[in-house]
Motif scaffolding. Sequence first.
Motif, PDB file in Angstrom:
ATOM      1  N   LYS A 177       8.058  -6.589  -8.383  1.00 28.30           N
ATOM      2  CA  LYS A 177       7.933  -5.681  -7.609  1.00 28.30           C
ATOM      3  C   LYS A 177       7.725  -4.206  -8.515  1.00 28.30           C
ATOM      4  O   LYS A 177       6.744  -4.056  -8.997  1.00 28.30           O
ATOM      5  CB  LYS A 177       9.199  -5.391  -7.046  1.00 28.30           C
ATOM      6  N   ASP A 178       8.762  -3.379  -8.484  1.00 26.68           N
ATOM      7  CA  ASP A 178       8.357  -2.213  -9.338  1.00 26.68           C
ATOM      8  C   ASP A 178       9.144  -2.138 -10.525  1.00 26.68           C
ATOM      9  O   ASP A 178       9.438  -0.969 -11.171  1.00 26.68           O
ATOM     10  CB  ASP A 178       8.746  -0.889  -8.567  1.00 26.68           C
ATOM     11  N   TYR A 211       1.797  -2.238 -11.723  1.00 27.66           N
ATOM     12  CA  TYR A 211       2.280  -1.812 -10.603  1.00 27.66           C
ATOM     13  C   TYR A 211       1.852  -2.008  -9.130  1.00 27.66           C
ATOM     14  O   TYR A 211       2.158  -2.490  -8.153  1.00 27.66           O
ATOM     15  CB  TYR A 211       2.823  -0.209 -10.503  1.00 27.66           C
ATOM     16  N   ASN A 214       1.782  -5.518  -8.150  1.00 25.37           N
ATOM     17  CA  ASN A 214       3.122  -6.160  -7.805  1.00 25.37           C
ATOM     18  C   ASN A 214       3.317  -5.617  -6.366  1.00 25.37           C
ATOM     19  O   ASN A 214       4.268  -5.939  -5.483  1.00 25.37           O
ATOM     20  CB  ASN A 214       4.000  -5.495  -8.461  1.00 25.37           C
ATOM     21  N   GLN A 215       2.723  -4.559  -5.844  1.00 25.44           N
ATOM     22  CA  GLN A 215       2.848  -3.878  -4.569  1.00 25.44           C
ATOM     23  C   GLN A 215       2.055  -4.306  -3.369  1.00 25.44           C
ATOM     24  O   GLN A 215       2.323  -3.998  -2.272  1.00 25.44           O
ATOM     25  CB  GLN A 215       2.889  -2.327  -4.447  1.00 25.44           C
TER      26      GLN A 215
END
Length: 283
Positions: A177-178, A211, A214-215
């Motif tokens: 994720k983040d 990032y 992952n999003q």
Amino acid sequence: MNDIEIRAKSHELIQRFEIKTLPVDPFAIAAKLNISIRPKPWNQEGGISGALLRSGNDFGILYATNIPNIGYQKFTVAHEIGHFVLDGHMEHLQLSDGDIHYSTPGFYGDKYEREANYFAACLLMPEPLFTQAMSANDDGMESIKNLAEKCGTSLTATAIRYIEETESMSAVVVSEKDEILYSLFSKEMSELKKVKRPAKNMPLPAGSLTYEINQSTDSLGERVGDINMLDWFDNGFDVEGKEEVVRLGNYEKTLTLLTFCSDHEEILEDESMVNSWEPRFGR
């Protein structure tokens, strides 16, 4: 045990069983140590990866089959062998007749689990066989993939050994994720004293490819892009590099390799010059 002692212990097995080529077979090593091996279809996603058990004076290893990845399963078996042979581990586990010690995937706070992980990496990717294989490849994610195929190891485990041996300014980051789960620096990267290794739970740089992947719900599993060290490290240097990102199987995690192109010695000289001009107070 320190890393040198763990590497030496893995090397003892490599020499004892006269292993001279890759891939290393931990199943065969376990058999020669009189440890029985059994697959176990645990259905807990992200849960148990393996176990070391005792029955009388006999020992056995169970490895999870719910993740159909032979590299992951080999690492699990090698990890449990680590518990069996590393100094102090059996005393720590205190396995009596019928007892089972369970292992879970990932990096650990417990020192014995960290040691077993490092042992597994050294056993499956031993020196000098691994470094010889590295010399036949260029730097980068493609090299890690080639080495993983040659060693029969997971991409993550191979990336960790790669970053330990590479002569390039590189960093490996595993994230979800983040957030960053963990990161590792190569020797050359670690010598840049002002550049701090990202710690667990630190946020990913919002503009990074990592990032973005992952999003995303996109099935695209791999991306490559040009970066500057300052994109990832506030205290970094103005040098160009490459960010390579790969999705990691069933865990919804990503593996990122950062490789920087500038001359390592030149950056060290620049850092030394900056430090020499910094004001010193309280003398």
